[in-house]
Design a protein around this motif. Structure first.
Motif, PDB file in Angstrom:
ATOM      1  N   UNK A 211     -34.773-128.699 -20.186  1.00 23.95           N
ATOM      2  CA  UNK A 211     -34.535-127.605 -21.126  1.00 23.95           C
ATOM      3  C   UNK A 211     -33.056-127.468 -21.496  1.00 23.95           C
ATOM      4  N   UNK A 212     -32.166-127.744 -20.499  1.00 24.85           N
ATOM      5  CA  UNK A 212     -30.726-127.504 -20.703  1.00 24.85           C
ATOM      6  C   UNK A 212     -29.912-128.789 -20.557  1.00 24.85           C
ATOM      7  N   UNK A 213     -30.236-129.566 -19.518  1.00 21.81           N
ATOM      8  CA  UNK A 213     -29.438-130.761 -19.197  1.00 21.81           C
ATOM      9  C   UNK A 213     -28.425-130.418 -18.122  1.00 21.81           C
ATOM     10  N   UNK A 214     -28.482-131.136 -17.006  1.00 19.48           N
ATOM     11  CA  UNK A 214     -27.604-130.826 -15.872  1.00 19.48           C
ATOM     12  C   UNK A 214     -26.136-130.860 -16.280  1.00 19.48           C
ATOM     13  N   UNK A 215     -25.777-131.786 -17.166  1.00 17.96           N
ATOM     14  CA  UNK A 215     -24.359-131.947 -17.519  1.00 17.96           C
ATOM     15  C   UNK A 215     -23.826-130.773 -18.348  1.00 17.96           C
ATOM     16  N   UNK A 216     -24.723-129.915 -18.832  1.00 18.20           N
ATOM     17  CA  UNK A 216     -24.295-128.766 -19.629  1.00 18.20           C
ATOM     18  C   UNK A 216     -24.041-127.529 -18.774  1.00 18.20           C
ATOM     19  N   UNK A 217     -24.549-127.575 -17.517  1.00 21.48           N
ATOM     20  CA  UNK A 217     -24.558-126.351 -16.702  1.00 21.48           C
ATOM     21  C   UNK A 217     -23.244-126.128 -15.951  1.00 21.48           C
ATOM     22  N   UNK A 218     -22.666-124.946 -16.162  1.00 17.31           N
ATOM     23  CA  UNK A 218     -21.486-124.547 -15.394  1.00 17.31           C
ATOM     24  C   UNK A 218     -21.911-124.021 -14.033  1.00 17.31           C
ATOM     25  N   UNK A 219     -22.964-123.184 -14.009  1.00 17.06           N
ATOM     26  CA  UNK A 219     -23.333-122.540 -12.744  1.00 17.06           C
ATOM     27  C   UNK A 219     -24.824-122.283 -12.652  1.00 17.06           C
ATOM     28  N   UNK A 220     -25.290-122.295 -11.410  1.00 22.26           N
ATOM     29  CA  UNK A 220     -26.651-121.891 -11.081  1.00 22.26           C
ATOM     30  C   UNK A 220     -26.531-120.693 -10.143  1.00 22.26           C
ATOM     31  N   UNK A 221     -27.100-119.561 -10.560  1.00 21.69           N
ATOM     32  CA  UNK A 221     -27.045-118.330  -9.754  1.00 21.69           C
ATOM     33  C   UNK A 221     -28.367-118.128  -9.036  1.00 21.69           C
ATOM     34  N   UNK A 222     -28.285-117.857  -7.749  1.00 20.46           N
ATOM     35  CA  UNK A 222     -29.500-117.585  -6.990  1.00 20.46           C
ATOM     36  C   UNK A 222     -29.245-116.457  -5.987  1.00 20.46           C
ATOM     37  N   UNK A 223     -30.148-115.487  -5.943  1.00 21.64           N
ATOM     38  CA  UNK A 223     -30.134-114.495  -4.852  1.00 21.64           C
ATOM     39  C   UNK A 223     -30.895-115.148  -3.696  1.00 21.64           C
ATOM     40  N   UNK A 224     -30.256-115.406  -2.556  1.00 21.24           N
ATOM     41  CA  UNK A 224     -30.949-116.092  -1.455  1.00 21.24           C
ATOM     42  C   UNK A 224     -32.184-115.309  -0.990  1.00 21.24           C
ATOM     43  N   UNK A 225     -32.137-113.984  -1.087  1.00 22.31           N
ATOM     44  CA  UNK A 225     -33.348-113.158  -1.016  1.00 22.31           C
ATOM     45  C   UNK A 225     -33.233-112.233  -2.224  1.00 22.31           C
TER      46      UNK A 225
END
Ligand code: PLZ
Length: 441
Positions: A211-225
């Motif tokens: 959908x986006x392409x890994x090379x375009x991504x600056x950041x991935x945000x995740x709440x661990x919980x």
């Protein structure tokens, strides 16, 4: 200050003084600022809230995970009082002061983000998330941001776009910020039964790659919980698989620990429950300063230093009283006992909630870590969300002097995040009230 640590209901909740205040409030406070329980609180200590009608309520929410250390914790009150009488403001970027540095020393020494770490302070959780976006974009030279379904990251323009739920957070407030992409979360209760953490991560990674392409991504945000999403704990291996992928593709991995961090789950950060998981950046707020407004971004020094001088700041970020409070909180965590207490609270909560699940088929799932536990309510015998039952049980608790919070994409989760200062006795009393509410359904 002290308050007897006992539940005590003397009027209807809300009582007459609260009803009168609510009337005053509705004249002058924007309708957009909602209220879950219109009971005005006058003072609080430990795990007890005293309202303006003299009711003593058990606080099972900590102001959404803020007063983890307990209401009006003595060392925190002393530290803030001393600081407020000495220095309230210069603006750290105009002329600095030591408590900011001390708070950064404490935070960097405990954040699980590799060896050399740096921090910066802001006011709110949303502001920390926004700054993590800025830092990640500057560090990577990329623009796109990825988040997960069921996530919550704040109420500012950029963070509104990062939330999963349109309503109530975003509807009518657009246009929302662009360059934000949502990927499927690991949600063990609702995923196919056999789906492992790595498989759920692969599903998200495949989606983002296409959908986006890994090379375009600056950041991935995740709440661990996930917090507002309903205390969704991803399946083991989910976070680690994401990390392997972000590292291989130069994407900054940001753990949003605004709700889950600072001793809440029995460790400094919930990220630490997944062995080997070391996010590049962590956002913190809420529990870090025991009720004083403070947030921060902490993480790998080379990423934190990517922002140019003058690129980060804000008038009140890391104000002297707020960082003094954070120092008082983190020093007490270092002194010991708090993580063990969070785990004990977790054992009591999960033990009793699981027993309730056996009695009441309306409880579909019991989940969480340490003093961050929740139940997800369904129509018995199905997976269908049951927001009506959730609401009824919550109201029963409120009317009987137990402040519990709801959550969840489908408004069908009751979450429990009491102050760690709560006694076993108070905790059991609150759970007895909850059980009676479930029995009444
Ligand atoms: N990230 C993971 O939980 C705040 C929202 C309360 P702020 N969650 C409570 C409400 O309804 O406004 C939160 C969070 C996570 C970011 C935030 C945002 O933190 O301090 O509310 O801006």
């Amino acid at each position: 200050m002290t308050l007897e640590q006992k539940r005590h209901v003397v009027t209807a909740i809300p009582g007459p003084n609260s009803v009168a205040l609510q009337k005053r409030r509705s004249e002058v406070v924007s309708a957009g600022v909602g209220t879950m329980l219109p009971t005005f609180i006058e003072e609080a200590h430990g795990a007890i809230l005293k309202d303006v009608d003299g009711n003593h309520l058990i606080d099972m929410g900590s102001g959404i995970g803020v007063v983890t250390i307990g209401h009006t914790n003595e060392k925190l009150v002393a530290a803030v009082s001393e600081q407020v009488a000495k220095l309230t403001h210069t603006l750290f970027t105009v002329a600095p002061y030591e408590p900011y540095v001390k708070a950064a020393e404490l935070l960097t020494s405990h954040a699980p983000c590799g060896k050399k770490k740096k921090a910066a302070f802001f006011n709110s959780g949303a502001e920390a998330v926004e700054n993590a976006v800025k830092i990640a974009r500057k560090a990577t030279g990329r623009t796109e941001i990825a988040v997960f379904d069921h996530s919550y990251h704040g109420r500012t323009n950029l963070t509104m776009a990062m939330n999963f739920k349109a309503h109530p957070y975003g509807t009518g407030f657009g246009p929302l910020a662009g360059s934000v992409h949502h990927a499927p979360m690991s949600y063990p209760f609702r995923d196919p039964a056999e789906m492992t953490g790595p498989e759920a991560a692969t599903r998200a990674i495949t989606y983002l790659e296409k959908r986006v392409g890994a090379s375009q991504l600056a950041a991935l945000f995740i709440e661990p919980i996930q917090g507002e999403g309903g205390f969704i704990v991803p399946a083991p291996g989910f976070l680690l698989t994401l990390q392997e992928w972000t590292r291989a593709n130069g994407i900054v991995l940001v753990a949003d620990e605004v709700q889950s961090g600072m001793a809440r789950t029995g460790k400094w950060f919930a990220s630490e429950w997944e062995e080997g998981f070391e996010p590049d950046l962590i956002t913190v707020a809420k529990g870090i300063a025991g009720g004083m407004p403070l947030s921060g971004v902490v993480g790998r020094a080379e990423i934190m230093d990517a922002a140019h001088a003058g690129g980060l700041g804000g008038t009140f970020g890391g104000s002297p009283t707020a960082v003094a409070a954070a120092v008082a909180v983190m020093e007490q965590f270092e002194e010991g006992g708090w993580f063990e207490r969070a785990e004990q609270i977790g054992e009591i909560l999960s033990g009793r909630l699981t027993a309730m699940q056996n009695n009441y088929p309306v409880i579909g799932d019991v989940r969480g870590k340490g003093a961050m536990q929740a139940i997800e309510l369904v129509r018995p015998g199905t997976m269908d969300p049951n927001p009506e039952a959730t609401d009824a049980v919550m109201k029963h608790c409120h009317q009987n002097g137990v402040l519990v919070l709801n959550a969840g994409t489908y408004n069908n989760v009751l979450r429990f995040l009491p102050p760690l200062a709560i006694s076993d006795e108070l905790l059991h009393d609150a759970l007895d009230v909850l059980a009676a509410g479930l029995a009444k359904l």
